[in-house]
Design a protein around this motif. Structure first.
Motif, short mmCIF file in Angstrom:
data_model
loop_
_atom_site.label_atom_id
_atom_site.label_comp_id
_atom_site.label_asym_id
_atom_site.label_seq_id
_atom_site.Cartn_x
_atom_site.Cartn_y
_atom_site.Cartn_z
N VAL A 1 0.86 -1.18 0.00
CA VAL A 1 0.00 0.00 0.00
C VAL A 1 0.90 1.23 0.00
O VAL A 1 1.73 1.39 0.90
CB VAL A 1 -0.95 0.02 1.21
CG1 VAL A 1 -1.93 1.18 1.10
CG2 VAL A 1 -1.71 -1.30 1.32
N ALA A 2 0.75 2.09 -1.01
CA ALA A 2 1.74 3.15 -1.22
C ALA A 2 1.08 4.46 -1.62
O ALA A 2 -0.06 4.49 -2.12
CB ALA A 2 2.74 2.73 -2.29
N THR A 3 1.82 5.54 -1.41
CA THR A 3 1.47 6.84 -1.98
C THR A 3 2.22 7.00 -3.31
O THR A 3 3.15 6.25 -3.60
CB THR A 3 1.86 7.98 -1.04
OG1 THR A 3 3.27 7.89 -0.74
CG2 THR A 3 1.07 7.91 0.26
N ASP A 4 1.81 8.00 -4.08
CA ASP A 4 2.43 8.21 -5.39
C ASP A 4 3.93 8.45 -5.27
O ASP A 4 4.73 7.85 -5.99
CB ASP A 4 1.79 9.41 -6.09
CG ASP A 4 0.36 9.12 -6.51
OD1 ASP A 4 0.14 8.08 -7.15
OD2 ASP A 4 -0.52 9.92 -6.20
N VAL A 5 4.32 9.36 -4.37
CA VAL A 5 5.72 9.75 -4.27
C VAL A 5 6.57 8.57 -3.82
O VAL A 5 7.67 8.32 -4.34
CB VAL A 5 5.88 10.93 -3.29
CG1 VAL A 5 7.36 11.23 -3.04
CG2 VAL A 5 5.18 12.16 -3.83
N ALA A 6 6.07 7.77 -2.86
CA ALA A 6 6.86 6.66 -2.34
C ALA A 6 7.10 5.58 -3.38
O ALA A 6 8.09 4.85 -3.32
CB ALA A 6 6.17 6.06 -1.11
N ALA A 7 6.19 5.44 -4.35
CA ALA A 7 6.30 4.36 -5.33
C ALA A 7 6.95 4.79 -6.63
O ALA A 7 7.04 4.00 -7.56
CB ALA A 7 4.91 3.78 -5.62
N ARG A 8 7.43 6.03 -6.70
CA ARG A 8 8.08 6.48 -7.93
C ARG A 8 9.30 5.61 -8.25
O ARG A 8 10.15 5.37 -7.38
CB ARG A 8 8.53 7.94 -7.78
CG ARG A 8 7.38 8.93 -7.73
CD ARG A 8 6.83 9.22 -9.10
NE ARG A 8 5.81 10.28 -9.06
CZ ARG A 8 5.22 10.77 -10.11
NH1 ARG A 8 5.51 10.30 -11.31
NH2 ARG A 8 4.32 11.72 -10.00
N GLY A 9 9.39 5.17 -9.47
CA GLY A 9 10.55 4.40 -9.89
C GLY A 9 10.56 2.96 -9.43
O GLY A 9 11.53 2.24 -9.69
N LEU A 10 9.51 2.52 -8.75
CA LEU A 10 9.46 1.16 -8.23
C LEU A 10 9.29 0.15 -9.37
O LEU A 10 8.42 0.30 -10.21
CB LEU A 10 8.30 1.03 -7.24
CG LEU A 10 8.10 -0.33 -6.57
CD1 LEU A 10 9.30 -0.68 -5.72
CD2 LEU A 10 6.83 -0.30 -5.72
N ASP A 11 10.14 -0.85 -9.41
CA ASP A 11 10.07 -1.88 -10.45
C ASP A 11 10.26 -3.24 -9.81
O ASP A 11 11.38 -3.64 -9.48
CB ASP A 11 11.13 -1.63 -11.53
CG ASP A 11 11.00 -2.61 -12.71
OD1 ASP A 11 10.02 -3.37 -12.73
OD2 ASP A 11 11.88 -2.59 -13.58
N VAL A 12 9.16 -3.94 -9.57
CA VAL A 12 9.19 -5.28 -8.99
C VAL A 12 8.50 -6.20 -9.99
O VAL A 12 7.33 -6.00 -10.33
CB VAL A 12 8.48 -5.34 -7.63
CG1 VAL A 12 8.45 -6.77 -7.10
CG2 VAL A 12 9.17 -4.41 -6.63
N GLU A 13 9.22 -7.21 -10.46
CA GLU A 13 8.74 -8.05 -11.56
C GLU A 13 7.43 -8.75 -11.24
O GLU A 13 6.60 -8.92 -12.12
CB GLU A 13 9.81 -9.08 -11.92
CG GLU A 13 9.45 -9.93 -13.14
CD GLU A 13 10.58 -10.85 -13.55
OE1 GLU A 13 10.35 -11.74 -14.38
OE2 GLU A 13 11.70 -10.66 -13.04
N ARG A 14 7.22 -9.13 -9.99
CA ARG A 14 6.03 -9.93 -9.68
C ARG A 14 4.76 -9.09 -9.52
O ARG A 14 3.69 -9.64 -9.27
CB ARG A 14 6.26 -10.76 -8.42
CG ARG A 14 6.39 -9.98 -7.12
CD ARG A 14 6.68 -10.92 -5.95
NE ARG A 14 5.54 -11.77 -5.65
CZ ARG A 14 4.78 -11.64 -4.55
NH1 ARG A 14 5.06 -10.69 -3.66
NH2 ARG A 14 3.78 -12.45 -4.34
N ILE A 15 4.83 -7.79 -9.68
CA ILE A 15 3.62 -6.97 -9.58
C ILE A 15 2.75 -7.21 -10.82
O ILE A 15 3.12 -6.86 -11.93
CB ILE A 15 3.96 -5.47 -9.47
CG1 ILE A 15 4.71 -5.19 -8.16
CG2 ILE A 15 2.68 -4.63 -9.54
CD1 ILE A 15 5.19 -3.77 -8.03
N SER A 16 1.61 -7.82 -10.60
CA SER A 16 0.70 -8.12 -11.71
C SER A 16 -0.58 -7.29 -11.65
O SER A 16 -1.36 -7.31 -12.60
CB SER A 16 0.34 -9.61 -11.71
OG SER A 16 -0.32 -9.97 -10.50
N LEU A 17 -0.80 -6.58 -10.55
CA LEU A 17 -2.02 -5.78 -10.40
C LEU A 17 -1.71 -4.48 -9.67
O LEU A 17 -1.01 -4.47 -8.67
CB LEU A 17 -3.08 -6.56 -9.61
CG LEU A 17 -4.34 -5.78 -9.21
CD1 LEU A 17 -5.15 -5.38 -10.44
CD2 LEU A 17 -5.20 -6.58 -8.23
#
Length: 636
Positions: A324-340
């Protein structure tokens, strides 16, 4: 508009085209190294067109009029150069203890978002403070923050004027002023407030005005208060990958958690990111999901970098499934298993939406994105589809029958697995003895044990109330109680219908009503339900139990210059009540209250120091096609 503004349009159009070139980066602008480091931390490398065209002009000290649609990256366009110049001045003169930067925003939500962005971009600047000030929140923390010294103040016009009238906000040393979403502030009735604030700032300040449109009132304020401004016009060209399936679910705010739970139970996903608007909401939603048996963690701007990295590694390694994240905290996040990606709270702009759903469907992989919208937010779909250049299909909530069947099957599977893998002999003997001693069938005993295993949690779900469809209501001949904001007047549990003394004759719009009540009454947008605009008044659905402070604030609230005179609609009962006597009575105004305030009169509870009393409210109004409301002739 002065001739020099149209001259600048040609110049800045060329800058816009250059900004789109792939070799331009933030490092090419000569920004302070600490700002560049912060931009790198949030994953920014290349500027958007509005940023590429605006940042050089602002770094040169020029005033700017930025014409760009919401979602083109305007916040960084004005925040980055302002912070860079402030950091350089601090190196020369030492940290400032006075307000150097003031940003005016039309809503409390936008003010919080802008303040969070400033904090993120300035994380490597020592002794830096940003303070959001907005109506509906307690004065104490804001006053304490202003006394300590806040270099950046981000606020709504009403509360900024309130602090100016109290003497708690000093703008005598202001160096940089931003009007964000200027046309929206005008539409919400803040015209006089904005001009009063501008009049109380130093002449030599730098001004940046950003607006999606350029109505006549905005042109006049640019002509009066900006010096030789560069006009920068940029059209948003945001798009997203075609391998991400986009869907939306229309659901009432209080039922979002149940809706998300059903979706996660029925549909098959791997890693998930759920986006919310505020830092507090990340912890709240993560806690609620964990209480429902999901492995969830929160991430926001307050979490230290090391903990943030550990949390992301936990998602990557499968230690938990939902971030569960805010926009700023998730900037640039790249995790391969994120499907949704779940947009639990709809973003404020289309750029944020594109960044959010860009966390899935990366590197050629397929992904899913689900957007939760309330009926009054449905109009934002068109902007999102235009920005992504893809349709967002409507999805339907999994039925109770489907969810219950799945839950029962899973429970049966757990029984099968337990019998196959666990030693149940002790419990077999216990059940046999209990059956003999109490003459109770084994099936009844097993059912009781199953209930015990649920720990008080029901295994079956009930139907979630469906968000009413406004068009269907109108087709059936029923009045659309929400105006442009949704369906008719079925009250939510715990809500009541209130009457305000402005309507179609005052040319009020739903957005003006929401902005005024939310900002001044301290209510979230989710607490404002149906809006029924009639000829000379409007009916609004709000919580039945308003506090005395909320009554006091709303009794002094104006929309389009008119006091709203909030009162309970005696013809309607609150949902779940036995009668109108169940209401708390409105806060009783002291003698002399309710007529407004002159600019030179101090007051503690008001939110509009620019209001005038009845003697000053002569019928000297003209109809403004730009604002959609009435403005004072001598002002706009």
């Amino acid at each position: 508009m002065p001739e020099n503004l149209s001259t600048e349009t040609t110049e800045t159009t060329e800058n816009t085209e250059t900004a789109e070139a792939p070799d331009i980066k933030f490092t090419d602008f000569g920004l302070d190294g600490r700002i560049l480091a912060a931009l790198s931390d949030v994953g920014y490398e290349k500027p958007s067109p509005i940023q590429a065209a605006t940042i050089p002009a602002l770094l040169e000290g020029r005033d700017v009029v930025g014409l760009a649609q919401t979602g083109t990256g305007k916040t960084a366009a004005f925040a980055v150069p302002a912070l860079s110049r402030m950091a350089e001045l601090a190196d020369l003169n030492g940290p400032a203890k006075f307000t150097q930067i003031l940003v005016l925003a039309p809503t409390r939500e936008l003010a919080l978002q802008v303040a969070e962005a400033f904090t993120s971009y300035a994380k490597h600047i020592d002794n830096f403070t940003v303070l959001p000030v907005y109506g509906g929140s307690a004065y104490g923390p804001q006053l304490a923050g202003l006394r300590r010294g806040a270099q950046v103040v981000v606020g709504t016009p009403g509360r900024v004027i309130d602090h100016l009238s109290k003497g708690s906000l000093d703008l005598s040393n202001l160096q940089y002023l931003v009007l964000d979403e200027a046309d929206e502030m005008l539409r919400m009735g803040f015209a006089e407030d904005v001009e009063q604030i501008l009049a109380e700032t130093p002449e030599d300040k730098q001004v940046a005005l950003f607006s999606a449109t350029m109505p006549g009132a905005i042109r006049r304020i640019a002509q009066k208060y900006l010096k030789n401004p560069a006009e920068i016009t940029v059209k948003g060209k945001t798009s997203t990958g075609t391998n991400t399936r986009q869907r939306f679910l229309q659901v009432m705010g209080p039922h979002k958690l149940d809706a998300m739970t059903r979706i996660l139970e029925v549909e098959d996903f791997d890693g998930i990111i759920a986006f919310v608007r505020t830092k507090m909401a990340t912890e709240d939603l993560a806690d609620k999901l964990r209480s429902r048996g999901f492995q969830a963690a929160a991430i926001n701007g307050d979490i230290p970098q090391q903990q943030r990295e550990r949390t992301i590694e936990g998602l990557r390694d499968g230690k938990f499934d939902i971030l569960v994240a805010t926009d700023v905290a998730a900037r640039g996040l790249d995790v391969e298993r994120i499907s949704l990606v779940v947009n639990y709270d709809i973003p404020h702009d289309t750029e944020s939406y594109v960044h959010r759903i860009g966390r899935t469907g990366r590197a050629g992989r397929s992904g899913d994105a689900i957007l939760f919208i309330t009926p009054r937010e449905k109009y934002l779909l068109r902007s999102i589809e235009k920005a992504t250049r893809q349709p967002v299909e409507q999805m339907h909530l999994p039925s109770s029958d489907a969810v219950n069947a799945l839950r029962l099957n899973k429970f049966a599977d757990r029984i099968t697995e337990t019998i196959a893998t666990e030693d149940v002999s002790v419990f077999r003997d216990l059940i046999a003895n209990y059956e003999d001693e109490h003459n109770v069938p084994a099936a009844e005993i097993a059912a009781a044990l199953a209930v015990m295993a649920q720990n008080g949690n029901p295994i079956l779900v009930k139907d979630i109330p469906v968000a009413p469809a406004g068009q269907k209501e109108r087709a059936a001949g029923r009045k659309d109680g929400f105006g442009s904001r949704g369906p008719t007047r079925t009250l939510t549990e715990g809500n009541a219908t209130y009457r305000i003394a402005v309507g179609r004759r005052q040319r009020v719009m739903p957005g003006s009503i929401v902005g005024a009540i939310a900002n001044e009454g301290g209510l979230s947008s989710a607490q404002i339900g149906g809006i029924d605009i009639r000829a000379d008044h409007t009916l609004v659905e709000l919580p039945a139990e308003l506090s005395k402070d909320q009554w006091r604030a709303l009794s002094k609230t104006r929309i389009g210059g008119e006091l709203i005179h909030l009162e309970l609609d005696k013809g309607r009962k609150p949902a779940g009540s036995r009668g109108s006597g169940d209401f708390k009575k409105p806060f009783k105004k002291r003698e002399g209250e309710g007529g407004g305030f002159r600019k030179d009169r101090g007051h503690d509870g008001g939110f509009r120091a620019s209001e005038h009393d009845a003697a000053d409210r002569k019928p000297r109004h003209k109809k403004s096609a730009d604002a959609g409301t009435f403005q004072r002739r001598e002002k706009w």
